[in-house]
Design a protein around this motif. Structure first.
Motif, PDB file in Angstrom:
ATOM      1  N   ASP A  68       0.891  -1.167  -0.226  1.00  0.00           N
ATOM      2  CA  ASP A  68      -0.024  -0.033  -0.063  1.00  0.00           C
ATOM      3  C   ASP A  68       0.968   1.229  -0.101  1.00  0.00           C
ATOM      4  OD1 ASP A  68      -1.744   1.923   0.362  1.00  0.00           O
ATOM      5  OD2 ASP A  68      -2.671   1.298   2.193  1.00  0.00           O
ATOM      6  N   LEU A  69       0.728   2.129  -1.218  1.00  0.00           N
ATOM      7  CA  LEU A  69       1.836   3.185  -1.215  1.00  0.00           C
ATOM      8  C   LEU A  69       0.848   4.392  -0.902  1.00  0.00           C
ATOM      9  CD1 LEU A  69       4.078   2.947  -4.568  1.00  0.00           C
ATOM     10  CD2 LEU A  69       4.692   2.684  -1.787  1.00  0.00           C
ATOM     11  N   THR A  70      -0.465   4.288  -0.546  1.00  0.00           N
ATOM     12  CA  THR A  70      -1.181   5.467  -0.219  1.00  0.00           C
ATOM     13  C   THR A  70      -0.577   6.401   0.729  1.00  0.00           C
ATOM     14  OG1 THR A  70      -3.204   4.152  -0.564  1.00  0.00           O
ATOM     15  CG2 THR A  70      -3.348   6.225   0.548  1.00  0.00           C
ATOM     16  N   GLY A  71      -0.364   7.553   0.293  1.00  0.00           N
ATOM     17  CA  GLY A  71       0.361   8.603   1.178  1.00  0.00           C
ATOM     18  C   GLY A  71       1.828   8.732   0.908  1.00  0.00           C
ATOM     19  N   LEU A  72       2.349   8.060  -0.016  1.00  0.00           N
ATOM     20  CA  LEU A  72       3.708   8.489  -0.465  1.00  0.00           C
ATOM     21  C   LEU A  72       3.794   9.881  -0.965  1.00  0.00           C
ATOM     22  CD1 LEU A  72       6.527   7.236  -1.230  1.00  0.00           C
ATOM     23  CD2 LEU A  72       5.499   6.792  -3.667  1.00  0.00           C
ATOM     24  N   LYS A  73       4.700  10.711  -0.670  1.00  0.00           N
ATOM     25  CA  LYS A  73       4.922  11.963  -0.759  1.00  0.00           C
ATOM     26  C   LYS A  73       6.202  12.027  -1.532  1.00  0.00           C
ATOM     27  CE  LYS A  73       5.978  16.120   1.704  1.00  0.00           C
ATOM     28  NZ  LYS A  73       5.884  16.678   3.008  1.00  0.00           N
ATOM     29  N   ALA A  74       6.343  13.142  -2.486  1.00  0.00           N
ATOM     30  CA  ALA A  74       7.428  13.510  -3.039  1.00  0.00           C
ATOM     31  C   ALA A  74       7.790  14.953  -3.079  1.00  0.00           C
ATOM     32  CB  ALA A  74       7.508  13.134  -4.752  1.00  0.00           C
ATOM     33  N   ASP A  75       8.808  15.537  -2.399  1.00  0.00           N
ATOM     34  CA  ASP A  75       9.263  16.896  -2.443  1.00  0.00           C
ATOM     35  C   ASP A  75      10.245  16.883  -3.457  1.00  0.00           C
ATOM     36  OD1 ASP A  75       7.693  18.103  -0.027  1.00  0.00           O
ATOM     37  OD2 ASP A  75       9.099  16.470   1.019  1.00  0.00           O
ATOM     38  N   VAL A  76      10.084  18.064  -4.450  1.00  0.00           N
ATOM     39  CA  VAL A  76      10.634  18.016  -5.708  1.00  0.00           C
ATOM     40  C   VAL A  76      11.263  19.643  -5.557  1.00  0.00           C
ATOM     41  CG1 VAL A  76      10.648  18.322  -8.259  1.00  0.00           C
ATOM     42  CG2 VAL A  76       8.974  16.829  -6.802  1.00  0.00           C
ATOM     43  N   VAL A  77      12.536  19.601  -5.770  1.00  0.00           N
ATOM     44  CA  VAL A  77      13.137  20.827  -5.909  1.00  0.00           C
ATOM     45  C   VAL A  77      14.078  20.855  -7.359  1.00  0.00           C
ATOM     46  CG1 VAL A  77      15.490  22.284  -5.174  1.00  0.00           C
ATOM     47  CG2 VAL A  77      13.779  20.862  -3.599  1.00  0.00           C
ATOM     48  N   LYS A  78      14.169  21.929  -8.086  1.00  0.00           N
ATOM     49  CA  LYS A  78      14.363  22.353  -9.311  1.00  0.00           C
ATOM     50  C   LYS A  78      15.420  23.077  -9.319  1.00  0.00           C
ATOM     51  CE  LYS A  78      12.684  25.329 -11.938  1.00  0.00           C
ATOM     52  NZ  LYS A  78      11.597  25.879 -12.646  1.00  0.00           N
ATOM     53  N   ILE A  79      16.512  23.103  -9.944  1.00  0.00           N
ATOM     54  CA  ILE A  79      17.379  24.025  -9.854  1.00  0.00           C
ATOM     55  C   ILE A  79      18.125  24.289 -11.330  1.00  0.00           C
ATOM     56  CG2 ILE A  79      20.195  24.284  -9.152  1.00  0.00           C
ATOM     57  CD1 ILE A  79      19.642  22.241  -7.017  1.00  0.00           C
ATOM     58  N   MET A  80      17.828  25.453 -11.528  1.00  0.00           N
ATOM     59  CA  MET A  80      18.235  25.985 -12.744  1.00  0.00           C
ATOM     60  C   MET A  80      19.559  26.445 -13.136  1.00  0.00           C
ATOM     61  SD  MET A  80      15.250  25.882 -14.408  1.00  0.00           S
ATOM     62  CE  MET A  80      15.729  26.881 -15.938  1.00  0.00           C
ATOM     63  N   ALA A  81      20.271  26.348 -14.319  1.00  0.00           N
ATOM     64  CA  ALA A  81      21.431  26.866 -14.680  1.00  0.00           C
ATOM     65  C   ALA A  81      21.257  28.216 -15.586  1.00  0.00           C
ATOM     66  CB  ALA A  81      22.275  25.892 -15.386  1.00  0.00           C
ATOM     67  N   SER A  82      22.358  28.882 -15.974  1.00  0.00           N
ATOM     68  CA  SER A  82      22.026  29.968 -16.951  1.00  0.00           C
ATOM     69  C   SER A  82      23.246  29.993 -17.991  1.00  0.00           C
ATOM     70  CB  SER A  82      22.433  31.549 -16.264  1.00  0.00           C
ATOM     71  OG  SER A  82      23.511  31.250 -15.670  1.00  0.00           O
ATOM     72  N   ASN A  83      22.908  30.424 -19.229  1.00  0.00           N
ATOM     73  CA  ASN A  83      23.986  30.512 -20.244  1.00  0.00           C
ATOM     74  C   ASN A  83      24.300  29.077 -20.890  1.00  0.00           C
ATOM     75  OD1 ASN A  83      24.051  33.360 -20.085  1.00  0.00           O
ATOM     76  ND2 ASN A  83      25.580  33.187 -18.645  1.00  0.00           N
ATOM     77  N   PRO A  84      23.512  28.376 -21.354  1.00  0.00           N
ATOM     78  CA  PRO A  84      21.933  28.779 -21.585  1.00  0.00           C
ATOM     79  C   PRO A  84      21.368  28.416 -20.308  1.00  0.00           C
ATOM     80  CG  PRO A  84      22.425  26.330 -22.362  1.00  0.00           C
ATOM     81  CD  PRO A  84      23.964  27.035 -21.703  1.00  0.00           C
ATOM     82  N   ARG A  85      20.105  28.975 -20.253  1.00  0.00           N
ATOM     83  CA  ARG A  85      19.020  28.778 -18.990  1.00  0.00           C
ATOM     84  C   ARG A  85      18.484  27.282 -19.340  1.00  0.00           C
ATOM     85  NH1 ARG A  85      16.105  31.382 -15.147  1.00  0.00           N
ATOM     86  NH2 ARG A  85      14.028  30.746 -14.939  1.00  0.00           N
ATOM     87  N   LYS A  86      18.480  26.473 -18.414  1.00  0.00           N
ATOM     88  CA  LYS A  86      17.888  25.103 -18.502  1.00  0.00           C
ATOM     89  C   LYS A  86      18.048  24.307 -17.233  1.00  0.00           C
ATOM     90  CE  LYS A  86      22.355  22.506 -19.142  1.00  0.00           C
ATOM     91  NZ  LYS A  86      22.268  21.057 -19.686  1.00  0.00           N
ATOM     92  N   ILE A  87      17.242  23.393 -16.889  1.00  0.00           N
ATOM     93  CA  ILE A  87      17.433  22.648 -15.794  1.00  0.00           C
ATOM     94  C   ILE A  87      18.717  21.956 -15.343  1.00  0.00           C
ATOM     95  CG2 ILE A  87      16.383  20.709 -14.259  1.00  0.00           C
ATOM     96  CD1 ILE A  87      13.769  20.920 -16.243  1.00  0.00           C
ATOM     97  N   ALA A  88      19.226  22.393 -14.345  1.00  0.00           N
ATOM     98  CA  ALA A  88      20.828  21.827 -14.122  1.00  0.00           C
ATOM     99  C   ALA A  88      20.544  20.547 -13.373  1.00  0.00           C
ATOM    100  CB  ALA A  88      21.570  22.680 -13.363  1.00  0.00           C
ATOM    101  N   GLU A  89      19.604  20.539 -12.216  1.00  0.00           N
ATOM    102  CA  GLU A  89      19.438  19.386 -11.627  1.00  0.00           C
ATOM    103  C   GLU A  89      17.966  19.443 -11.049  1.00  0.00           C
ATOM    104  OE1 GLU A  89      21.250  17.831  -7.165  1.00  0.00           O
ATOM    105  OE2 GLU A  89      21.857  19.536  -7.937  1.00  0.00           O
ATOM    106  N   ILE A  90      17.321  18.198 -10.527  1.00  0.00           N
ATOM    107  CA  ILE A  90      16.230  18.055 -10.129  1.00  0.00           C
ATOM    108  C   ILE A  90      16.155  17.069  -8.918  1.00  0.00           C
ATOM    109  CG2 ILE A  90      13.675  16.833 -10.183  1.00  0.00           C
ATOM    110  CD1 ILE A  90      14.195  17.341 -13.415  1.00  0.00           C
ATOM    111  N   GLN A  91      15.970  17.413  -7.733  1.00  0.00           N
ATOM    112  CA  GLN A  91      16.145  16.706  -6.738  1.00  0.00           C
ATOM    113  C   GLN A  91      14.548  16.151  -6.256  1.00  0.00           C
ATOM    114  OE1 GLN A  91      17.558  19.479  -3.652  1.00  0.00           O
ATOM    115  NE2 GLN A  91      19.778  19.629  -4.906  1.00  0.00           N
TER     116      GLN A  91
END
Length: 134
Positions: A68-91
């Motif tokens: 039973d996975l009911t209640g499973l939670k995910a906290d997500v952090v997105k870290i951006m980079a510049s030059n070029p602007r893009k996703i550098a990391e997803i936690q």
């Protein structure tokens, strides 16, 4: 068949409609990139899609393993980079304080998450830092 139709609403906002269900998603440019930040940004959606995809694959495994996975939670952090602007990391940090599963089942859940289609589709330059608290 078309998966979705997206319409530019002006003011850096889009509205995407899922063809089959009719469900709609609004995106706004983030405040730090001239937007209002009143909705998910497109890069926020990518980050959220990663956690949702991982949860979905864990859910499929959980059905087979009778977990039973009911209640499973995910906290997500997105870290951006510049030059070029893009996703550098997803936690992504998954938490389920009351998960009833064996150590073998927990390892299967971890492996399922890490092999989700979104995780496998992201460029290798996007660092994926995934933590499991269960």
């Amino acid at each position: 068949m078309t998966t979705a139709t997206t319409i530019y609403q002006g003011a850096l906002r889009t509205e995407a409609t899922h063809t089959r269900s009719g469900q709609k998603i609004i995106t706004d440019a983030p405040i730090d990139n001239n937007g209002k930040g009143e909705a998910f940004s497109p890069t926020d959606m990518v980050s959220a899609a990663l956690s949702s995809c991982m949860m979905t694959l864990m859910g499929m495994l959980a059905v087979r393993e009778e977990i039973d996975l009911t209640g499973l939670k995910a906290d997500v952090v997105k870290i951006m980079a510049s030059n070029p602007r893009k996703i550098a990391e997803i936690q992504v940090t998954f938490t389920h304080p009351n998960l009833v599963a064996t150590d073998v089942q927990k390892e299967k859940l971890r492996r399922a998450a890490l092999t989700c289609p979104v995780a496998l589709s992201l460029a290798e330059s996007v660092k994926q830092t995934i933590n499991f608290n269960f």
